[in-house]
Motif scaffolding. Structure first.
Motif: not given
Length: 434
Positions: A168-180
């Protein structure tokens, strides 16, 4: 996404969507706005990341673009020393989502949890030694405080949601804390799923089995408690006749409305109690008391209030907040003259009071009078009522002192004490005339 994964929403409903701006909630918001419903995107600003302001602005822009209304709450404060950041954020987020949804008039809140989230919850709970309630993970839907929290994608694999978002060509946030990797879920995501890609489905299925087991345990407990208990008392003598597992299950269910009893407390109680013994066990928020082969819960209470003056000369319910209950005054054939009830002193026990249960009986010490009617020791503190001449009029849990009864040619009022736990049963009944 599969059609079965799309939330079923009536066109006239206002539907709230928890919207963090990540891929999962972005995809859910996109689907919800195409359902024909009026949609409200709810964003919680945790204040934990330097990009948090930008994320809130991004979420508002996406919501407006998709045709949804938008609301945002910024959490105040911060985790205390030694507190879990995850737990602090989760508690604050749940409270903020609930308050925003209710304020907007929504009774349905959609959450974007999916199958991998459920699998992670099951595994983390298992590592903490949780029982079936914990292993059951997140429910598909649950009503809490007037709001239905629903997870329509709980059986959907994460890969399917990503595929939908990309298509669907959506745009979203990548939270850097997800790699912590300080956070347990992140360690799982970086180590478990790459090594065991099929584990997600198996663990999510295990959570569904745990949900069934928990539902069955609740049904059995309900049947047992119908025979063994009242809201105030659990029959310990009958409880221990059950199998160990069934007794533990019933005891846990009876305690659930009062306290979150740890497994160690359940085990101690069933092991230490013996018929005829009087014992007490501390528990979160109060104490458990075994008395005359019954188990009772007593919530923590503050120091007894100072003596005060009360007027109970009119029928009605007269709440006494500091004492955890209310005096109920009603017309009666046997009772006390209204004039005598107009100026009473309310106080706790002093230690030398005597109580007369009936006109022809002999006054006895308050302790013996309480023992005679089976009033447990922890409920003997009062309040007590005294008239202007210092004569005992009534005692919470015992009733009216017979020496205070009015003559037959006088108007009479009966005075009874109701604990707070009794009051909901009388909703819609007599209210205080004071």
């Amino acid at each position: 996404m599969a059609a079965s994964a799309t939330p079923r929403i009536a066109e006239s409903d206002l539907v709230a969507v928890a919207f963090s701006g990540g891929i999962d909630s972005t995809a859910l918001l996109h689907v919800a706005t195409r359902s024909g419903a009026r949609v409200l995107a709810l964003h919680v600003h945790h204040g934990l990341q330097p990009q948090a302001d930008d994320w809130a602005a991004h979420c508002e822009g996406v919501a407006r673009e998709l045709g949804a209304d938008f609301a945002c709450t910024r959490l105040s404060g911060s985790p205390g020393r030694g507190d879990s950041v995850e737990a602090w954020a989760r508690e604050g987020r749940h409270r903020a989502l609930h308050d925003m949804a209710v304020a907007a008039g929504a009774d349905l809140l959609l959450l974007a949890h999916h199958r991998q989230d459920q699998a992670e919850t099951f595994l983390l709970q298992a590592m903490r030694g949780a029982g079936t309630a914990g292993l059951a993970g997140m429910p598909r839907s649950q009503w809490r405080d007037g709001l239905c929290w629903a997870r329509p994608w709980l059986d959907q694999p994460r890969g399917a949601i990503r595929a939908y978002a990309e298509r669907e060509g959506l745009h979203w946030i990548e939270d850097p804390s997800n790699a912590d990797v300080r956070y347990a879920r992140n360690r799982l995501r970086q180590s478990l799923w790459p090594a065991f890609p099929s584990a997600e489905a198996g663990l999510a299925q295990a959570a569904r089995w745990a949900q069934q087991a928990q539902a069955l345990a609740a049904e059995v407990a309900q049947e047992d408690l119908a025979r063994l208990s009242t809201p105030r008392r659990l029959d310990l003598a009958a409880l221990v006749q059950l199998s160990s597992a069934r007794a533990s299950n019933a005891l846990r269910a009876w305690l659930a409305p009062c306290t979150a009893a740890p497994a160690s407390l359940i085990e101690r109680l069933l092991t230490e109690w013996r018929a005829g013994t009087t014992l007490s066990w501390p528990a979160p928020g109060g104490q458990l008391h075994a008395y005359r082969d019954g188990l009772y819960w007593a919530a923590e209470s503050a120091v007894a209030p100072l003596p005060s003056t009360v007027d109970l000369s009119r029928p009605g319910l007269h709440p006494q907040p500091g004492w955890g209950g209310a005096w109920l005054v009603e017309p009666a054939s046997t009772g006390i003259a209204p004039a005598r009830l107009a100026r009473l002193t309310q106080q706790s026990r002093a230690g030398a009071e005597q109580f007369q249960h009936a006109p022809a009986s002999t006054p006895r010490s308050l302790k013996k009078a309480c023992q005679q009617v089976g009033l447990p020791p922890w409920r003997r503190g009062g309040p007590l009522l005294f008239d202007v001449e210092g004569h005992l009029v009534a005692v919470a849990g015992l009733g009216m002192d017979a020496r205070a009864f009015a003559d037959q040619d006088e108007m009479r009022l009966a005075v009874h004490w109701l604990d707070d736990s009794d009051l909901p049963q009388r909703e819609g009944g007599t209210k205080s005339a004071a």
